[in-house]
Design a protein around this motif. Structure first.
Motif, PDB file in Angstrom:
ATOM      1  N   ARG A   1       0.830  -1.203   0.000  1.00 47.76           N
ATOM      2  CA  ARG A   1       0.000   0.000   0.000  1.00 47.76           C
ATOM      3  C   ARG A   1       0.865   1.254   0.000  1.00 47.76           C
ATOM      4  NH1 ARG A   1      -5.172  -1.680   3.829  1.00 47.76           N
ATOM      5  NH2 ARG A   1      -5.295  -3.822   3.093  1.00 47.76           N
ATOM      6  N   SER A   2       0.515   2.177  -0.899  1.00 47.62           N
ATOM      7  CA  SER A   2       1.254   3.430  -0.964  1.00 47.62           C
ATOM      8  C   SER A   2       0.497   4.509  -0.195  1.00 47.62           C
ATOM      9  CB  SER A   2       1.493   3.834  -2.416  1.00 47.62           C
ATOM     10  OG  SER A   2       0.287   3.822  -3.154  1.00 47.62           O
ATOM     11  N   HIS A   3      -0.528   5.107  -0.822  1.00 47.67           N
ATOM     12  CA  HIS A   3      -1.312   6.119  -0.107  1.00 47.67           C
ATOM     13  C   HIS A   3      -2.450   5.506   0.692  1.00 47.67           C
ATOM     14  CE1 HIS A   3      -3.990   5.420  -3.453  1.00 47.67           C
ATOM     15  NE2 HIS A   3      -3.093   5.862  -4.296  1.00 47.67           N
ATOM     16  N   ASN A   4      -2.789   4.220   0.429  1.00 49.29           N
ATOM     17  CA  ASN A   4      -3.816   3.501   1.196  1.00 49.29           C
ATOM     18  C   ASN A   4      -5.212   4.089   1.003  1.00 49.29           C
ATOM     19  OD1 ASN A   4      -4.386   1.277   2.881  1.00 49.29           O
ATOM     20  ND2 ASN A   4      -4.585   2.601   4.663  1.00 49.29           N
TER      21      ASN A   4
ATOM     22  N   ILE B   1      -7.319   3.465  -1.497  1.00 46.39           N
ATOM     23  CA  ILE B   1      -8.252   2.513  -2.086  1.00 46.39           C
ATOM     24  C   ILE B   1      -8.320   1.230  -1.277  1.00 46.39           C
ATOM     25  CG2 ILE B   1      -8.894   1.296  -4.197  1.00 46.39           C
ATOM     26  CD1 ILE B   1      -8.871   4.377  -4.388  1.00 46.39           C
TER      27      ILE B   1
ATOM     28  N   THR C   1      -2.754  -3.041  -6.877  1.00 45.67           N
ATOM     29  CA  THR C   1      -3.714  -1.939  -6.970  1.00 45.67           C
ATOM     30  C   THR C   1      -3.071  -0.577  -6.781  1.00 45.67           C
ATOM     31  OG1 THR C   1      -5.312  -3.470  -5.988  1.00 45.67           O
ATOM     32  CG2 THR C   1      -5.980  -1.158  -6.185  1.00 45.67           C
ATOM     33  N   GLU C   2      -2.261  -0.413  -5.742  1.00 40.57           N
ATOM     34  CA  GLU C   2      -1.675   0.887  -5.436  1.00 40.57           C
ATOM     35  C   GLU C   2      -0.175   0.941  -5.762  1.00 40.57           C
ATOM     36  OE1 GLU C   2      -2.530   2.106  -1.438  1.00 40.57           O
ATOM     37  OE2 GLU C   2      -4.676   1.863  -1.665  1.00 40.57           O
TER      38      GLU C   2
ATOM     39  N   ARG D   1       3.447   0.986  -8.043  1.00 38.81           N
ATOM     40  CA  ARG D   1       4.095   1.490  -9.249  1.00 38.81           C
ATOM     41  C   ARG D   1       5.056   0.422  -9.764  1.00 38.81           C
ATOM     42  NH1 ARG D   1       4.555   5.383  -5.441  1.00 38.81           N
ATOM     43  NH2 ARG D   1       6.784   5.004  -5.187  1.00 38.81           N
TER      44      ARG D   1
ATOM     45  N   TYR E   1      -6.767  10.589  -6.663  1.00 36.92           N
ATOM     46  CA  TYR E   1      -5.586   9.730  -6.554  1.00 36.92           C
ATOM     47  C   TYR E   1      -5.487   8.892  -7.824  1.00 36.92           C
ATOM     48  CZ  TYR E   1      -5.524  10.824  -1.561  1.00 36.92           C
ATOM     49  OH  TYR E   1      -5.482  11.468  -0.356  1.00 36.92           O
TER      50      TYR E   1
ATOM     51  N   LEU F   1      -4.693   5.985 -10.300  1.00 41.87           N
ATOM     52  CA  LEU F   1      -4.384   4.558 -10.308  1.00 41.87           C
ATOM     53  C   LEU F   1      -4.518   4.054 -11.735  1.00 41.87           C
ATOM     54  CD1 LEU F   1      -6.294   3.044  -7.232  1.00 41.87           C
ATOM     55  CD2 LEU F   1      -3.866   3.613  -7.369  1.00 41.87           C
TER      56      LEU F   1
END
Length: 335
Positions: free
Chosen positions: A67-70, A72, A129-130, A132, A191, A193
């Motif tokens: 998870r990056s920004h979390n 989603i 999902t999140e 790169r 955000y 995605l």
């Protein structure tokens, strides 16, 4: 030529038994010794496909959520449905499923991957999902197969299971236009995605196919959560920005937040503004009016990802594939 276990034992001044136990993740050696052996095996080009670990069923499948920004993945029901699908498959094949969450801003990836090499892991289902592309690459260097779920990276040769985002967005937008006969608007996640970018492509494709202009579509950028989208949409309405007659939203959370904002400001849904979401979450069924949405069979996606990984574990192969799972339109009362 790749190094043999016997040669590796000689280089490390260890017994062949100790090296074998470390490589096959069997008890009897320390964590430090196991790490030393695995790192040396990778350095000297040991052929990991020889390991009996990939053929016995003593190991575990790891479902890794990075998870990056979390923004989603924090909505857990979508994530949980895919995990339940995985479990239903791996348990039948006598493997364990272990779910691990890794946070970009909190956890050290290098240390995490080092620890993962010394576990009982035989394969990874990676929630992309999140993620790169640069986040994914280190996982593909691990000595076991990886399936990426819910994301696709053109430059990475891997196996993927993804929703057909373009098709789903096309279905939603085409339905909106057929019911309203007006230029649709777009409720876009603030955000970015990959999934959302593909949905925007499907939206524009439907607009074009219905003889309408892309440039005339009203687009609002909103937070991809119910409360965030509601606050952002209230600000848009209060500024007096132009509103569309109907909207497709990047996800149901945005759609629900927008409906709440519209109703708070006296707009009638769908009489004045119609909305279609994406994901078919349970909250969409209980909001008033209930939300028309695009349904993706997340449980089935988890099953497909697990079957694909087990196939790679049981019979390693050179070729990779991308499996797209089709979407369905669920008609309710927001249109």
């Amino acid at each position: 030529m790749s190094i043999t276990a016997k040669e590796l034992a000689r280089k490390l001044n260890l017994s062949q038994t100790a090296v074998s136990m470390a490589l096959n993740n069997k008890p009897g050696v320390s964590t430090e010794t196991r790490r030393l052996v695995v790192e040396a095996a990778e350095k000297y080009g040991y052929d990991f496909t020889k390991l009996s670990l990939k053929k016995n069923k003593a190991g575990s499948i790891y479902a890794v959520s990075y998870r990056s920004h979390n923004a989603i993945m924090s909505y857990s029901p979508i994530f949980d449905a895919m995990v339940e699908g995985m479990e239903s498959v791996v348990q039948k094949d006598n493997y364990k499923l272990k779910v691990i969450t890794f946070y970009e801003k909190r956890d050290n990836l290098e240390h995490y991957l080092g620890d993962l090499r010394t576990t009982d892991c035989v394969g990874i289902i990676l929630f992309g999902t999140e993620m790169r592309e640069e986040m994914v690459r280190p996982f593909l260097k691990l000595p076991f197969p990886v399936v990426i779920l819910d994301a696709y990276f053109e430059n990475l040769n891997c196996n993927y299971v993804v929703p057909n985002n373009r098709q789903g967005a096309y279905l939603a937008t085409d339905y909106l236009i057929s019911r309203r006969m007006k230029q649709p608007g777009y409720l876009q996640s603030a955000y970015p995605l990959r999934n959302f970018s593909e949905r925007l492509e499907g939206f524009y494709h439907a607009v074009h196919d219905n003889g309408m202009s892309r440039s005339r579509c009203i687009i609002h950028q909103l937070s991809p959560t119910i409360d965030g989208a509601m606050a952002d949409m209230l600000a848009i309405i209060d500024r007096g920005d132009a509103l569309a007659d109907c909207y497709f939203a990047d996800n149901d959370l945005i759609a629900i937040g927008t409906i709440k904002a519209l109703r708070l400001r006296g707009y009638k849904v769908p009489e004045q503004v119609a909305i279609v979401g994406f994901d078919n979450i349970s909250e969409g069924r209980i909001i008033d009016p209930s939300l028309t949405s695009i349904s993706i069979p997340r449980h089935y996606m988890g099953q497909v990802a697990a079957r694909e990984l087990l196939s790679q574990i049981n019979e390693p192969r050179q070729h990779t594939c991308k499996i797209e799972v089709s979407a369905n339109l669920v008609k309710r009362f927001s249109v």
